[in-house]
Enzyme design. Sequence first.
Site, short mmCIF file in Angstrom:
data_model
loop_
_atom_site.label_atom_id
_atom_site.label_comp_id
_atom_site.label_asym_id
_atom_site.label_seq_id
_atom_site.Cartn_x
_atom_site.Cartn_y
_atom_site.Cartn_z
N SER A 285 0.83 -1.18 0.00
CA SER A 285 0.00 0.00 0.00
C SER A 285 0.88 1.25 0.00
CB SER A 285 -0.96 -0.04 1.20
OG SER A 285 -1.91 0.98 1.14
N ASP A 356 -8.51 -4.31 -6.67
CA ASP A 356 -8.11 -3.34 -5.65
C ASP A 356 -9.05 -2.14 -5.70
OD1 ASP A 356 -6.86 -1.56 -3.96
OD2 ASP A 356 -4.86 -1.86 -4.80
N HIS A 391 -6.75 -5.31 -2.36
CA HIS A 391 -5.61 -4.48 -2.00
C HIS A 391 -4.65 -5.18 -1.04
CE1 HIS A 391 -3.56 -0.62 -1.53
NE2 HIS A 391 -3.62 -0.76 -0.21
#
Length: 445
Positions: A285, A356, A391
């Site tokens: 991330s 995502d 994600h």
Amino acid sequence: MFRAHMSVTRIWQLIEKRMMSCISVHGKLPGLQRAVGEVRRKSSFRQSPLLTATPVRALIDEQISIKGRFLSQNYPVTVCAQMHSEEGDLWEAFAHYTTNASSSINLTSDHSVGGSYVGCEPMGLFWALEPALGSREGLRLRKRNVETPYIVNISLLEGHTSPSEGQRTELAAVTTERWYMAPGVRRIEIRQNNIVGTLFLPPGPGPFPAMLDLWGMGGGLLEYRSALFASRGFASLSVAYMGHKDLPGPQHIMSVGDSYFKSAFQLLQDHCQVDADRIGVIGLSYGVVPTLRIATTIGFKPSCLICINGPVGSPLLDEDGKSKMFESDQKYWEFDDRGYVENITCPLMYIVGEDDLCAASTENADVIEEALRSAGKSHQFTRLSYPGAGHLIEPPYTPCARASLWKAKPEKLFTLWGGHPAPHAAAQEDAWKRILEFMETHLRR
């Protein structure tokens, strides 16, 4: 007194005979005949049902073999897994199976026909775990204390049922332990040179190849990936860079900059049990931003980079890599960090979850790939892309969090991560294997 060699079936026959003689003398006893029928039904197995998990104690990324035996042929059963998170919340998963001609089930080869997942999924009971009905909303399963395992209770139930159904007949059960930290791994808290982190060292004298482990904007100090790296033979330093009480400044911004990550990388290089020439960096991330900056602007030369669903750059950082002030009502930012990616001199793996919902991961991967291609460095870039994955691509056999609570005050805020359970689980399993292979190639050879 029964003879030792007398069969279980013969024992129940004698008990039934004695009960029936009592009925003939004293009259019918309410429910007794029904109870006897229940006893005979339960004793229809030649031997008591057995549920096994092998190995019972294993690392979180290891598959285990779950088998049920000594049942009847074509017999419907449910296998159920239940565990409590460190916060006390109950997580559970279940699957429906029908026994085969050998009166058994084997989750490694048999297909679930219903429940939390369908098909042949040897580790489905683990990656399909979800909060029990009535739990708090927005839960995400994350291990805080890696020195203790997750305790997972697995039960074999009669018929095709679910955990929410009240009356269930348990035929057998087994308890398993799922660890992030292998025996002999050393955990060392780091609070030096303003660094807030935890260093994990594999068993033995070293020197070991190492990873600098960076997480996202959720902040805090997460250790479980580093603990697992050390369990696989790599020293790993997980560092907090925002959202931690021991860091300077407000916890909701990144008040440390490039010099902080330089010190963390230097700490690994200077450690007597780390091979200073074989250090990689991994970021998930927002952790991708400092991962790329370490390799391009800080002056160090990592041996490899692993980026998972993160941005190529950030408009929220000043030239020193710290958070800068911005207007609270600003809706859009323009920035161009593509240029510095061309300065990368080591192999880079970028992992994309195509579902995502938190970051434009595919677009960011495209930017990096094009920048390296333009610089004549296409050979350094590896892309892994997974349909249906979200994600949070983490170590395998852990649940997918499609959304979770980001903060509760002053009002509840939820973050959409994306991902669908089965394809996300497949992505995590494959990505972890490829990550370890990538590290072996560029940190050991």
